[in-house]
Design a protein around this motif. Structure first.
Motif, short mmCIF file in Angstrom:
data_model
loop_
_atom_site.label_atom_id
_atom_site.label_comp_id
_atom_site.label_asym_id
_atom_site.label_seq_id
_atom_site.Cartn_x
_atom_site.Cartn_y
_atom_site.Cartn_z
N ARG A 272 -0.72 1.43 -9.27
CA ARG A 272 0.31 0.51 -9.38
C ARG A 272 1.12 0.38 -10.39
O ARG A 272 2.58 0.11 -10.59
N ALA B 36 -0.80 -10.51 4.46
CA ALA B 36 -1.00 -10.29 6.08
C ALA B 36 -0.24 -8.98 6.28
O ALA B 36 0.25 -8.41 5.50
N ASP B 37 -0.62 -8.48 7.34
CA ASP B 37 -0.08 -7.42 8.02
C ASP B 37 1.32 -7.67 8.29
O ASP B 37 1.54 -8.65 8.88
N VAL B 38 2.19 -6.57 8.10
CA VAL B 38 3.64 -6.98 8.41
C VAL B 38 3.95 -7.31 9.90
O VAL B 38 4.70 -8.00 10.17
N ASP C 225 2.27 -9.05 1.50
CA ASP C 225 1.72 -7.57 1.43
C ASP C 225 0.30 -7.67 2.13
O ASP C 225 -0.43 -8.88 2.21
N ARG C 226 -0.46 -6.78 2.52
CA ARG C 226 -1.66 -6.70 3.11
C ARG C 226 -2.60 -7.05 1.84
O ARG C 226 -3.85 -7.62 2.23
N ASN D 279 10.96 -2.32 -0.46
CA ASN D 279 11.09 -1.44 -1.54
C ASN D 279 9.94 -0.51 -1.26
O ASN D 279 8.79 -0.70 -1.46
N LEU D 280 10.11 0.91 -1.10
CA LEU D 280 9.31 1.82 -0.87
C LEU D 280 8.30 1.48 0.18
O LEU D 280 7.02 1.79 -0.15
N PHE D 281 8.70 0.96 1.24
CA PHE D 281 7.95 0.29 2.26
C PHE D 281 7.86 0.94 3.79
O PHE D 281 7.20 1.36 4.46
N ASN E 198 9.67 3.04 -10.34
CA ASN E 198 10.62 2.05 -9.70
C ASN E 198 11.76 2.08 -10.91
O ASN E 198 12.98 2.00 -10.69
N ASP F 69 -2.88 2.90 0.05
CA ASP F 69 -3.18 1.88 1.19
C ASP F 69 -4.62 1.90 1.69
O ASP F 69 -5.02 0.91 2.23
N GLY G 112 5.92 -5.95 2.04
CA GLY G 112 5.43 -4.87 1.26
C GLY G 112 5.30 -4.86 -0.50
O GLY G 112 5.99 -3.97 -1.13
N ALA G 113 5.34 -6.13 -0.88
CA ALA G 113 5.80 -6.52 -2.12
C ALA G 113 4.65 -6.00 -3.22
O ALA G 113 4.97 -5.94 -4.50
N GLY G 114 3.41 -5.60 -2.82
CA GLY G 114 2.59 -5.27 -3.90
C GLY G 114 2.23 -6.35 -4.74
O GLY G 114 1.87 -7.43 -4.52
N GLU H 6 10.25 -10.49 0.50
CA GLU H 6 10.08 -8.98 0.26
C GLU H 6 8.77 -8.51 1.28
O GLU H 6 7.86 -9.28 1.00
N HIS I 127 6.53 3.95 5.56
CA HIS I 127 5.27 3.96 5.89
C HIS I 127 5.03 3.93 7.49
O HIS I 127 4.10 4.32 8.30
C1 LIG Z 1 4.37 1.84 -2.09
S1 LIG Z 1 3.81 0.27 -2.19
C2 LIG Z 1 5.18 -0.54 -2.72
C3 LIG Z 1 5.00 -2.01 -3.54
C4 LIG Z 1 6.20 -2.64 -4.13
N1 LIG Z 1 7.31 -2.80 -3.05
C5 LIG Z 1 6.86 -1.78 -5.15
O1 LIG Z 1 8.01 -1.18 -4.98
O2 LIG Z 1 6.09 -1.74 -6.13
C6 LIG Z 1 3.79 -0.39 -0.58
C7 LIG Z 1 3.04 -1.66 -0.35
O3 LIG Z 1 2.91 -1.96 1.25
C8 LIG Z 1 1.75 -2.46 1.54
N2 LIG Z 1 1.46 -2.13 2.77
C9 LIG Z 1 1.62 -1.17 3.42
N3 LIG Z 1 1.20 -1.23 5.00
C10 LIG Z 1 1.53 -2.63 4.89
C11 LIG Z 1 1.34 -3.54 6.27
N4 LIG Z 1 1.21 -2.87 7.41
N5 LIG Z 1 1.53 -4.69 6.09
C12 LIG Z 1 1.92 -5.29 4.70
N6 LIG Z 1 1.79 -4.43 3.75
C13 LIG Z 1 1.70 -3.27 3.77
C14 LIG Z 1 0.92 -1.89 0.50
O4 LIG Z 1 -0.39 -2.75 0.25
C15 LIG Z 1 1.54 -1.79 -0.67
O5 LIG Z 1 1.52 -2.60 -1.81
#
Ligand SMILES: C[S@@+](CC[C@H](N)C(=O)[O-])C[C@H]1O[C@@H](n2cnc3c(N)ncnc32)[C@H](O)[C@@H]1O
Length: 235
Positions: free
Chosen positions: A28, A115-117, A90-91, A135-137, A35, A15, A63-65, A61, A140
């Motif tokens: 990544r 954008a920030d979520v 995603d950010r 997913n995996l989000f 995954n 992050d 936090g879609a990365g 989705e 945080h």
């Molecule tokens: C562990 S990765 C998972 C990515 C994707 N879901 C995957 O499984 O491959 C977490 C993602 O959340 C995003 N992220 C973290 N905090 C965030 C926020 N506050 N707003 C938007 N995205 C965020 C990160 O940039 C990162 O891409």
């Protein structure tokens, strides 16, 4: 492993790294493999299929990365759910052309939102979606932030599915061993702290908004995964 009794949040290295950093790019790539090993695409696709009363037209989705995870989910769902518009939030702005083309090849429309979520789910942005996934989000976040995030989700959709790390001894031990399959230092750090921040029991149900319309399901799926789904019942 008593230290897993309560959630512990530690900032994840991925992050904090710029998207162009070699270690971030490597991590990544590791995420794609992790995954795949955890079968999260199948877990999320199955939960979506089980929860949807009719094929969704719009899917978000959080936090879609780089979008590659959702593309694998789409490969499973596109044969039964044609023409979905998927929004990848995603950010970081890191969805490449090949991934976009993958969605188009499946007959899905893809949009990205950088954008920030919390901005994306603020009352100022009330756009609804037929389904929302993460997913995996969610791991945080904790406390009031997690509660507010889930309230934002609940106000915008009738189906939510999340696959998160399961906070359990086996997952924690496995997270310490991913160097053996070539995962880099960022992935090794983030995998361990992700499990420590992961979920168990009914922890997500406990922070989902209390409204009788929602049917909640929360369970372990496979050795490493905690799945939560919420479906709004029609009146
Ligand atoms: C562990 S990765 C998972 C990515 C994707 N879901 C995957 O499984 O491959 C977490 C993602 O959340 C995003 N992220 C973290 N905090 C965030 C926020 N506050 N707003 C938007 N995205 C965020 C990160 O940039 C990162 O891409």
């Amino acid at each position: 492993m008593s230290f897993l009794a309560a959630r512990r949040l530690t900032p994840e290295w991925l992050d904090a790294l710029p998207s162009t950093d070699e270690r971030a790019i490597g991590s990544r790539r590791d995420l794609v493999r992790l995954n795949w090993i955890m079968r999260h695409d199948a877990i999320v696709a199955d939960a979506l299929r089980a929860g949807a009363r009719e094929p969704p037209r719009t899917l978000l989705e959080l936090g879609a990365g780089d979008g590659s995870f959702m593309l694998r989910v789409a490969c499973r769902l596109a044969p039964i759910w044609p023409g979905v518009t998927v929004t990848l939030l995603d950010r970081q702005d890191i969805v490449n052309e090949a991934t976009r083309a993958g969605f188009v090849g499946l007959g899905w429309l893809v949009e990205t939102k950088t954008a920030d979520v919390f901005d994306a789910l603020s009352p100022a942005a009330p756009q609804p979606y037929d389904a929302i996934t993460a997913n995996l989000f969610l791991h945080h976040f904790e406390g009031a932030a997690l509660r507010s995030l889930l309230a934002g989700v609940a106000s915008r959709t009738k189906l939510f599915v999340a696959a998160e790390p399961c906070r359990a001894a086996l997952a924690w031990t496995a997270s310490r061993m991913i160097g053996a399959i070539g995962c880099n230092d960022v992935s090794r750090h983030d995998a361990r702290v992700s499990v420590e921040a992961g979920f168990k029991d009914r922890e997500l149900s406990g922070v989902w908004p209390v409204e009788p319309a929602w049917r909640l399901s929360e369970r372990r799926a496979g050795p490493f995964t905690h799945v939560f789904s919420a479906r709004r019942e029609v009146a």
